[in-house]
Design a protein around this motif. Structure first.
Motif, PDB file in Angstrom:
ATOM      1  N   MET A 130       0.813  -1.214   0.000  1.00  0.00           N
ATOM      2  CA  MET A 130       0.000   0.000   0.000  1.00  0.00           C
ATOM      3  C   MET A 130       0.854   1.276   0.000  1.00  0.00           C
ATOM      4  O   MET A 130       0.317   2.369   0.124  1.00  0.00           O
ATOM      5  CB  MET A 130      -0.937  -0.002   1.220  1.00  0.00           C
ATOM      6  N   GLY A 131       2.177   1.128  -0.144  1.00  0.00           N
ATOM      7  CA  GLY A 131       3.064   2.285  -0.095  1.00  0.00           C
ATOM      8  C   GLY A 131       3.872   2.475  -1.356  1.00  0.00           C
ATOM      9  O   GLY A 131       3.529   1.973  -2.423  1.00  0.00           O
ATOM     10  N   ASP A 132       4.975   3.193  -1.222  1.00  0.00           N
ATOM     11  CA  ASP A 132       5.843   3.506  -2.349  1.00  0.00           C
ATOM     12  C   ASP A 132       7.002   2.514  -2.434  1.00  0.00           C
ATOM     13  O   ASP A 132       7.243   1.737  -1.514  1.00  0.00           O
ATOM     14  CB  ASP A 132       6.398   4.926  -2.199  1.00  0.00           C
ATOM     15  N   GLY A 133       7.725   2.596  -3.522  1.00  0.00           N
ATOM     16  CA  GLY A 133       8.897   1.749  -3.726  1.00  0.00           C
ATOM     17  C   GLY A 133       8.845   1.069  -5.077  1.00  0.00           C
ATOM     18  O   GLY A 133       7.905   1.241  -5.847  1.00  0.00           O
ATOM     19  N   LYS A 134       9.892   0.289  -5.370  1.00  0.00           N
ATOM     20  CA  LYS A 134       9.921  -0.474  -6.611  1.00  0.00           C
ATOM     21  C   LYS A 134       8.813  -1.515  -6.585  1.00  0.00           C
ATOM     22  O   LYS A 134       8.542  -2.113  -5.545  1.00  0.00           O
ATOM     23  CB  LYS A 134      11.261  -1.192  -6.763  1.00  0.00           C
ATOM     24  N   PHE A 135       8.200  -1.757  -7.736  1.00  0.00           N
ATOM     25  CA  PHE A 135       7.100  -2.728  -7.796  1.00  0.00           C
ATOM     26  C   PHE A 135       7.538  -4.095  -7.301  1.00  0.00           C
ATOM     27  O   PHE A 135       6.805  -4.769  -6.593  1.00  0.00           O
ATOM     28  CB  PHE A 135       6.532  -2.833  -9.213  1.00  0.00           C
ATOM     29  N   SER A 136       8.760  -4.517  -7.651  1.00  0.00           N
ATOM     30  CA  SER A 136       9.241  -5.837  -7.233  1.00  0.00           C
ATOM     31  C   SER A 136       9.353  -5.942  -5.718  1.00  0.00           C
ATOM     32  O   SER A 136       9.166  -7.020  -5.155  1.00  0.00           O
ATOM     33  CB  SER A 136      10.596  -6.143  -7.879  1.00  0.00           C
TER      34      SER A 136
END
Length: 167
Positions: A130-136
């Protein structure tokens, strides 16, 4: 939809002890729904009227469309909490991790999760569903934060085995 990575999505919710059962797709032949010119509430109403979803045991329905409210994918719209999620994909697959993330993220909304930026119990600076970051990373081993698990497990959309009262 065969192009999403079922195992990646299943691994997210397995962290909460949940097994996903993928049912055969049902199709709503409706151009305005598919192309995002019909409002989501209208699509839900039409689908229920035609008996496509909303009957039987509780279940989460993923509605794959080309656009949501006129906006092309990748994007989603999930009821929080609720049984229906819309997922808009691009016509041609460009990033399988992103598409699997979009589906897993919308499932999270339907199971009662909100965006990390709006959730004081979930860090937005750590990759999670539910947050940010790289999809992987957002769909990987740390997709669920500790606060997510009890919320998901309380969802009325989940079926739990009944315990024998004699045990």
């Amino acid at each position: 939809v065969s192009r999403i990575e079922h195992k990646a999505i299943e691994s997210v919710y397995a962290q909460a002890g949940i097994q996903i059962a993928w049912l055969q797709p049902r199709y709503l032949d409706h151009t305005a729904a598919r192309d995002g010119t019909a409002k989501p509430n209208e699509v839900v109403r039409i689908g229920r009227m035609r008996g496509i979803w909303g009957s039987g045991p509780p279940r989460l329905s993923l509605i794959f469309v080309n656009a949501i409210n006129g906006k092309k994918g990748p994007r989603g719209l999930g009821m929080t909490p609720g049984p229906i999620c819309f997922v808009a994909m691009r016509e041609k697959q460009t990033n399988p991790e992103m598409e699997s993330f979009a589906v897993a993220h919308e499932i999270g909304h339907c199971l009662g999760l909100i965006h990390a930026v709006d959730d004081p119990d979930v860090p937005n600076d750590k990759p999670n569903i539910m947050g940010d970051g790289k999809f992987s990373e957002r769909i990987g081993k740390s997709a669920l934060m500790p606060a997510h698990i009890p919320r998901i497990r309380e969802s009325r959309l989940l079926l739990w085995p009944r315990r024998d009262s004699r045990q």
